[in-house]
Design a protein around this motif. Structure first.
Motif, PDB file in Angstrom:
ATOM      1  N   LEU A  27       0.795  -1.232   0.000  1.00 32.58           N
ATOM      2  CA  LEU A  27       0.000   0.000   0.000  1.00 32.58           C
ATOM      3  C   LEU A  27       0.830   1.287   0.000  1.00 32.58           C
ATOM      4  O   LEU A  27       0.319   2.341  -0.385  1.00 32.58           O
ATOM      5  CB  LEU A  27      -0.960  -0.001   1.195  1.00 32.58           C
ATOM      6  N   ALA A  28       2.068   1.219   0.404  1.00 30.85           N
ATOM      7  CA  ALA A  28       2.916   2.424   0.353  1.00 30.85           C
ATOM      8  C   ALA A  28       3.374   2.735  -1.057  1.00 30.85           C
ATOM      9  O   ALA A  28       3.851   3.838  -1.337  1.00 30.85           O
ATOM     10  CB  ALA A  28       4.135   2.249   1.262  1.00 30.85           C
ATOM     11  N   TYR A  29       3.200   1.779  -1.977  1.00 28.24           N
ATOM     12  CA  TYR A  29       3.813   1.887  -3.304  1.00 28.24           C
ATOM     13  C   TYR A  29       2.806   1.860  -4.450  1.00 28.24           C
ATOM     14  O   TYR A  29       3.189   1.722  -5.608  1.00 28.24           O
ATOM     15  CB  TYR A  29       4.838   0.755  -3.476  1.00 28.24           C
ATOM     16  N   THR A  30       1.509   1.981  -4.145  1.00 29.91           N
ATOM     17  CA  THR A  30       0.501   2.043  -5.201  1.00 29.91           C
ATOM     18  C   THR A  30       0.481   3.445  -5.807  1.00 29.91           C
ATOM     19  O   THR A  30       0.848   4.422  -5.147  1.00 29.91           O
ATOM     20  CB  THR A  30      -0.892   1.708  -4.647  1.00 29.91           C
ATOM     21  N   THR A  31       0.019   3.557  -7.031  1.00 28.54           N
ATOM     22  CA  THR A  31       0.017   4.865  -7.698  1.00 28.54           C
ATOM     23  C   THR A  31      -1.039   5.801  -7.116  1.00 28.54           C
ATOM     24  O   THR A  31      -0.960   7.010  -7.290  1.00 28.54           O
ATOM     25  CB  THR A  31      -0.239   4.713  -9.208  1.00 28.54           C
ATOM     26  N   PHE A  32      -2.040   5.240  -6.413  1.00 26.16           N
ATOM     27  CA  PHE A  32      -3.097   6.080  -5.832  1.00 26.16           C
ATOM     28  C   PHE A  32      -2.805   6.463  -4.376  1.00 26.16           C
ATOM     29  O   PHE A  32      -3.602   7.132  -3.726  1.00 26.16           O
ATOM     30  CB  PHE A  32      -4.453   5.376  -5.908  1.00 26.16           C
ATOM     31  N   ALA A  33      -1.657   6.052  -3.839  1.00 24.47           N
ATOM     32  CA  ALA A  33      -1.331   6.320  -2.440  1.00 24.47           C
ATOM     33  C   ALA A  33      -1.228   7.823  -2.177  1.00 24.47           C
ATOM     34  O   ALA A  33      -0.712   8.580  -2.999  1.00 24.47           O
ATOM     35  CB  ALA A  33      -0.019   5.628  -2.070  1.00 24.47           C
ATOM     36  N   SER A  34      -1.716   8.245  -1.017  1.00 27.21           N
ATOM     37  CA  SER A  34      -1.644   9.667  -0.642  1.00 27.21           C
ATOM     38  C   SER A  34      -1.475   9.776   0.869  1.00 27.21           C
ATOM     39  O   SER A  34      -1.953   8.924   1.622  1.00 27.21           O
ATOM     40  CB  SER A  34      -2.909  10.409  -1.078  1.00 27.21           C
ATOM     41  N   PHE A  35      -0.788  10.829   1.295  1.00 26.61           N
ATOM     42  CA  PHE A  35      -0.530  11.050   2.722  1.00 26.61           C
ATOM     43  C   PHE A  35      -1.101  12.398   3.146  1.00 26.61           C
ATOM     44  O   PHE A  35      -0.880  13.413   2.487  1.00 26.61           O
ATOM     45  CB  PHE A  35       0.975  11.004   3.016  1.00 26.61           C
ATOM     46  N   ASN A  36      -1.864  12.396   4.243  1.00 24.25           N
ATOM     47  CA  ASN A  36      -2.502  13.605   4.764  1.00 24.25           C
ATOM     48  C   ASN A  36      -1.781  14.029   6.044  1.00 24.25           C
ATOM     49  O   ASN A  36      -1.917  13.379   7.081  1.00 24.25           O
ATOM     50  CB  ASN A  36      -3.986  13.332   5.046  1.00 24.25           C
ATOM     51  N   LYS A  37      -1.016  15.104   5.972  1.00 25.50           N
ATOM     52  CA  LYS A  37      -0.222  15.536   7.128  1.00 25.50           C
ATOM     53  C   LYS A  37      -1.077  16.079   8.270  1.00 25.50           C
ATOM     54  O   LYS A  37      -0.685  15.997   9.435  1.00 25.50           O
ATOM     55  CB  LYS A  37       0.790  16.602   6.701  1.00 25.50           C
ATOM     56  N   SER A  38      -2.215  16.657   7.961  1.00 22.32           N
ATOM     57  CA  SER A  38      -3.045  17.245   9.011  1.00 22.32           C
ATOM     58  C   SER A  38      -3.737  16.174   9.859  1.00 22.32           C
ATOM     59  O   SER A  38      -4.013  16.385  11.039  1.00 22.32           O
ATOM     60  CB  SER A  38      -4.095  18.181   8.406  1.00 22.32           C
TER      61      SER A  38
END
Length: 390
Positions: A27-38
């Motif tokens: 899951l860290a390497y999928t093209t749809f992965a995103s990270f929300n800092k807030s």
């Protein structure tokens, strides 16, 4: 290799556990992965890498369609035999110690360790006190993979409480299902319609991706009836005993396993190939959003059904023997499920700056996590008390 009765179920359960580890490793390497800092709990994964690979999108999506439904089905297979041999009180007490207590340890201690890299990525600071406060307040006590365990506990609890009222119906349903083992076409069609009824009505009202809950008691709304229904299906399948049911030796349904495996792959490929035309037809106003959703989800349900059948019949037919490796994996699979997320997230975090292809990072994460989780659980289970419930 020595044949052992029902060893194929243990092997399948163990394999699905490793598939869960691989799924989370990807899951860290999928093209749809995103990270929300807030609020990192809103991210697609606790750690998101810049290295991506489309192939892992397909791997993740294929798994997501069926493997948790199959986990719930497998978990229900022996519930009738267990309730026949125990009082309701003893059954519930055993499930409380085996499921609910490990769940609380998992979401309170293990997930607290697992999610710390997310806090580091979101804030850029090492502050354990701030992290703990953020974990239980802003992030609202993330449940992580242990969500499966508390939901399974609830299914066991409800089924046990209803057992005096439903046992005759489940036995009759199990006997009817067993009589279909020489009618693979009818059995498959019944399974598909059953799955469809559990899922399609729900997604008319809620998003297929929506989760809800209070604190760590989180669950995916659209699939709650699907998972409950598959747990019940497992109970029905197991009611007459596996040796007498649809997975009995000589079952025509099981003998069709090559057809089910090939169909599983073909149908999933069809599902993916249908996405672009459906999107195009929506854009051209040839389909409404509702019509498009129904078409896509009917194929999605077909993929879910066929994948479950394919793996069940494959393991029954050719992966039905055991050895020291399978026995060790089976004995430690539950513990691996509980602890694996710690090693996955920390390994993904450690590899963030490594100049490697996404697939290689995924492979390293999976192998390291599987090895460490298996080793840790093996050692912890040397304690007699732990071994009894883990």
């Amino acid at each position: 290799m020595v044949p052992v009765r029902n060893s194929w179920v243990d092997n399948l359960r163990s394999f699905i556990t490793l598939l869960v580890v691989a799924h989370h490793s990807s899951l860290a390497y999928t093209t749809f992965a995103s990270f929300n800092k807030s609020a990192y709990i809103l991210s697609t994964n606790p750690v998101v890498d810049t290295a991506r690979w489309k192939g892992l999108d397909i791997f993740e999506d294929f798994n997501d369609i069926f493997f948790m439904s199959l986990m719930f089905l497998i978990s229900g297979i022996f519930v009738m035999n267990s309730l026949r041999s125990k009082s309701m009180g003893k059954f519930i007490r055993d499930r409380f110690y085996r499921l609910f207590i490990p769940f609380m340890i998992g979401v309170t201690l293990l997930m607290l360790i697992a999610y710390y890299p997310s806090f580091l990525l979101a804030t850029g600071q090492h502050n354990i006190k701030a992290y703990v406060i953020d974990f239980f307040t802003v992030e609202a006590w993330p449940v992580g993979p242990p969500w499966f365990i508390w939901v399974l506990f609830v299914f066991n609890l409800v089924f046990a409480l209803c057992y005096p009222l439903v046992k005759n119906g489940v036995n009759k349903a199990g006997n009817w299902l067993a009589m279909q083992k020489q009618r693979p076409g009818k059995l498959f069609l019944s399974w598909y319609i059953y799955t469809l009824l559990l899922y399609i009505p729900v997604i008319q009202f809620v998003s297929p991706y929506a989760w809800t809950g209070i604190g760590p008691f989180d669950f995916q709304i659209s699939r709650v009836f699907l998972y409950a229904g598959y747990f019940l299906l497992g109970a029905v399948i197991g009611a007459p005993g596996l040796a007498n049911g649809i997975f009995a030796d000589g079952s025509a349904f099981v003998k069709k396993w090559p057809l089910w495996v090939i169909s599983c792959l073909v149908i999933y490929a069809g599902l993916k190939l249908s996405e672009a035309p459906i999107i195009r037809m929506i854009g051209n106003h040839q389909l409404s959003e509702l019509q498009a959703t129904l078409i896509y989800r009917l194929i999605w349900i077909l993929s879910c059904t066929m994948s479950c059948i394919a793996f069940l019949t494959l393991f029954k037919s050719i992966l039905n023997k055991t050895n020291q490796w399978w026995e060790s994996l089976s004995a430690n699979a539950y513990g691996i499920y509980l602890v694996h997320y710690i090693f996955i997230v920390w390994c993904q975090y450690s590899l963030l700056n490594a100049p490697l292809h996404a697939f290689l990072k995924f492979l390293i994460t999976f192998v390291v996590t599987a090895a460490l989780s298996w080793s840790v659980v093996y050692l912890v289970r040397k304690n007699g008390v732990v071994k009894k419930y883990l």
